[in-house]
Design an enzyme around this catalytic site. Structure first.
Site, short mmCIF file in Angstrom:
data_model
loop_
_atom_site.label_atom_id
_atom_site.label_comp_id
_atom_site.label_asym_id
_atom_site.label_seq_id
_atom_site.Cartn_x
_atom_site.Cartn_y
_atom_site.Cartn_z
N ASP A 36 25.57 44.46 41.29
CA ASP A 36 25.95 45.34 42.40
C ASP A 36 26.40 46.69 41.88
OD1 ASP A 36 28.05 43.43 41.49
OD2 ASP A 36 29.38 44.73 42.64
N ARG B 136 32.20 60.99 46.67
CA ARG B 136 31.16 61.00 45.64
C ARG B 136 29.78 61.25 46.26
NH1 ARG B 136 31.24 54.79 43.32
NH2 ARG B 136 30.78 53.78 45.30
N LYS C 207 35.35 57.08 48.75
CA LYS C 207 35.75 55.82 48.12
C LYS C 207 37.26 55.66 48.25
CE LYS C 207 35.33 53.27 43.75
NZ LYS C 207 34.65 53.25 42.46
N ASP D 28 42.12 45.60 50.43
CA ASP D 28 42.70 46.55 51.38
C ASP D 28 41.84 47.78 51.68
OD1 ASP D 28 42.90 47.88 49.02
OD2 ASP D 28 45.09 47.99 48.98
N GLY D 29 40.72 47.94 50.98
CA GLY D 29 39.86 49.09 51.26
C GLY D 29 40.36 50.41 50.70
N GLY E 107 33.18 47.61 50.17
CA GLY E 107 34.45 47.11 50.68
C GLY E 107 35.47 48.21 50.87
N ARG E 108 35.25 49.31 50.19
CA ARG E 108 36.19 50.43 50.35
C ARG E 108 35.47 51.76 50.18
NH1 ARG E 108 39.41 50.82 44.82
NH2 ARG E 108 37.84 49.96 43.45
N ARG F 162 21.76 49.71 45.30
CA ARG F 162 21.92 49.01 44.02
C ARG F 162 20.93 47.86 43.89
NH1 ARG F 162 27.73 49.67 44.02
NH2 ARG F 162 28.05 51.52 45.29
P1 AMP Z 1 33.71 46.73 41.88
O1 AMP Z 1 34.20 45.76 40.85
O2 AMP Z 1 34.58 47.96 42.04
O3 AMP Z 1 32.27 47.07 41.72
O4 AMP Z 1 33.88 45.98 43.27
C1 AMP Z 1 33.26 44.77 43.59
C2 AMP Z 1 33.33 44.56 45.08
O5 AMP Z 1 34.69 44.51 45.51
C3 AMP Z 1 32.65 45.63 45.90
O6 AMP Z 1 32.06 45.01 47.00
C4 AMP Z 1 33.81 46.50 46.31
O7 AMP Z 1 33.56 47.23 47.50
C5 AMP Z 1 34.91 45.48 46.52
N1 AMP Z 1 36.24 46.06 46.34
C6 AMP Z 1 36.82 46.48 45.19
N2 AMP Z 1 38.06 46.95 45.43
C7 AMP Z 1 38.28 46.83 46.76
C8 AMP Z 1 39.37 47.15 47.63
N3 AMP Z 1 40.50 47.66 47.19
N4 AMP Z 1 39.20 46.90 48.95
C9 AMP Z 1 38.06 46.37 49.42
N5 AMP Z 1 37.02 46.03 48.67
C10 AMP Z 1 37.12 46.26 47.35
MG MG Z 2 30.95 48.13 42.58
#
Ligand code: AMP
Ligand code: MG
Length: 508
Positions: free
Chosen positions: A269, A192, A122, A134-135, A102-103, A199
């Site tokens: 994930d 990174r 990232k 918001d990515g 997502g980002r 995953r």
């Molecule tokens: P995480 O908990 O960081 O592993 O994120 C879980 C999911 O949410 C993944 O698909 C991430 O890419 C998405 N995600 C987390 N933060 C953001 C963000 N600020 N914008 C877009 N996607 C996000």
């Molecule tokens: Mg993640």
């Protein structure tokens, strides 16, 4: 001669060439059935400034210059073909559907001549997988990822790496504790690096949508590219590959237990198929030894991802990976062999780790009692895990006096401790394997309050604390006397209940 830049690296795109992708490039959040990835461009950032840089990672890649424009995604070098990966995942035990990068945006894969490494930004903007978010990424979480992933590498723990940290010059709004007080924070991007960012959830998404064809291609391709010597043609081949995944996953988790690391969000994930520590979010380090501790406030109720449960949760996640491979098997019952191998592998890695931590030389029957007793002793008196094991590695006689500095509570039970120390001393014949102990019990780890001090300074544009920690954490097993007063220390009182130290949320 020109310095070697990102543009002059040998970029390849195996993943894009060999797995099915999205017909559409870019575009807003949406479901992307049948795809392993979507092409997407990083969003330009107003004022990228390089703040941290890993010389070692750069030299592994053959890079000699850090180009802010490219490391912020403002420019794309020839050869890069950026994309976001599609995956799903079980979050806190519940299937969450399509997640994906997502980002995170992969710039491409670099063939260094020795290996092929994927470079990923990232926090560089929205992708089809951004859902409602918001990515972007904020500076505090980017510093935590940069420092911790490099620290883990130097601790000998399998992990994704960090090449750079760039601030974007853009504010990002976050409600840190989800309590209705959103505030602007500086944005940042970490570049990174890993063999891949595939995953468990990368496979799950296809199985759960009934898309066995894409699943087959992804499995074949993953094994071909990343698990040489393995074959996916038969059930036996798949099982052997999955056993290798179990071995790598349990090795990494055993290392986490060795150094006192709590991942904090072991969703499927966030489980690397390579067994790397991946996705540094609300992770934390044990200060006092407490198997029930989790840094993640989102998980404060059920504590699914607490320190002492990481191996079991890893098994649950691994079982979800096995579920996802079942459609490719003639006889899915065979997957039980792989599941059994998880427990055996964890036992083996964990025993070896204890042998090293306690300088036992080899694992003998009865040693498990010594370990269990130690674990309860460590909880009986509030004891700093890192300091305890480090002092134990150097102790000259089996007397608790040599360990005092590790206790938060001055009144640690002397008789009980000395009784355990006597047992251990007899077991090691008065001469523990100190070399093994010094190499298994780090002196310096990235305690939560240390990262927070680096963040507090960086938010005022002062990166000296982050750099100081970074240098120290490159040699976590070496005595560095200049660092001791500040960093070989128990958690200061101010950090006990401070956000970012004992409490972290997923907001990043
Ligand atoms: P995480 O908990 O960081 O592993 O994120 C879980 C999911 O949410 C993944 O698909 C991430 O890419 C998405 N995600 C987390 N933060 C953001 C963000 N600020 N914008 C877009 N996607 C996000
Ligand atoms: Mg993640």
């Amino acid at each position: 001669m020109a310095h070697k830049s990102l543009s002059s690296l040998n970029w390849v795109s195996r993943f894009l060439d060999e797995t099915p992708g999205d017909g559409l490039a870019g575009g807003g959040p949406r479901q992307v059935p049948g795809a392993c990835w979507s092409r997407v461009k990083p969003e330009p950032m107003p004022n990228p400034v390089l703040r941290m840089w890993s010389e070692e990672m750069a030299s592994e890649l053959g890079l000699e210059v850090a180009e802010e424009g490219l490391l912020s995604g403002n420019r794309i070098a020839t050869g890069m073909d950026p994309y976001a990966q599609r995956y799903g995942g079980h979050q806190f035990g519940t299937w969450a559907g399509q997640l994906g990068d997502g980002r995170a945006i992969t710039l491409g894969e670099v063939d260094t001549g020795e290996k092929i490494l994927e470079l990923q930004l990232k926090g560089s903007g929205k992708t089809p997988y951004s859902r409602f978010a918001d990515g972007r990424a904020v500076l505090r979480s980017s510093i935590r990822e940069f420092l911790c992933s490099e620290a883990m590498h130097h601790l000998g723990v399998p992990t994704t790496r960090a090449l750079s940290l760039v601030t974007t010059g853009e504010d990002v709004v976050r409600d840190i504790m989800y309590d209705g007080s959103p505030a602007p924070e500086p944005g940042a991007i970490v570049c990174r690096v890993a063999e891949s960012f595939i995953r468990f959830g990368s496979f799950q998404i296809h199985t759960i949508s009934g898309d066995n064809q894409t699943l087959r291609i992804l499995v074949d391709n993953t094994v071909k590219q990343h698990f040489p010597g393995h074959s996916t043609d038969t059930d036996e081949g798949l099982i052997e590959w999955l056993k290798e995944v179990a071995d790598r996953t349990t090795l990494t988790i055993a290392h986490w237990m060795r150094v006192g690391f709590v991942h904090g969000v072991m969703n499927t994930d966030n489980m690397s198929i390579h067994g790397l520590t991946i996705d540094y979010g609300p992770y934390g380090w044990l200060e006092d030894f407490d198997p029930d501790w989790t840094p993640n406030t989102t998980d404060a109720g059920s504590k699914r991802y607490k320190f002492g449960q990481q191996a079991q949760v890893g098994a649950w996640n691994y079982a979800r990976l096995l579920d996802s491979i079942a459609p490719l098997m003639e006889d899915p019952e065979g997957l039980y062999q792989a599941l059994d191998s998880y427990y055996d592998a964890y036992q083996a890695h964990s025993s070896r780790m204890w042998v090293e931590k306690l300088g036992l030389g080899e694992f003998r029957s009865g040693d498990e009692v010594l370990v269990t007793e130690l674990e309860s002793m460590l909880q009986m008196s509030e004891t700093d895990m890192t300091i305890f094991f480090r002092l134990l590695s150097a102790i000259e006689e089996p007397n608790v006096n040599g360990l005092r500095f590790a206790f938060y509570d001055e009144e640690a039970p002397v008789d009980e401790w000395n009784a355990w120390l006597d047992k251990w001393w007899i077991r090691v014949g008065g001469s523990p394997d100190r070399k093994a102990m010094m190499g298994a019990n780090p002196k310096y780890v990235l305690r939560n309050w240390m990262a927070q001090l680096a963040i507090d300074a960086a938010e005022k544009e002062d990166y000296s604390v982050a750099s100081e920690l970074y240098e120290m954490l490159k040699r976590p097993y070496d005595d560095q006397p200049d660092c001791d007063e500040k960093w070989f220390n128990k958690r200061p009182e101010w950090a006990r209940n401070r956000v970012g130290c004992s409490m972290l949320s997923c907001s990043s």
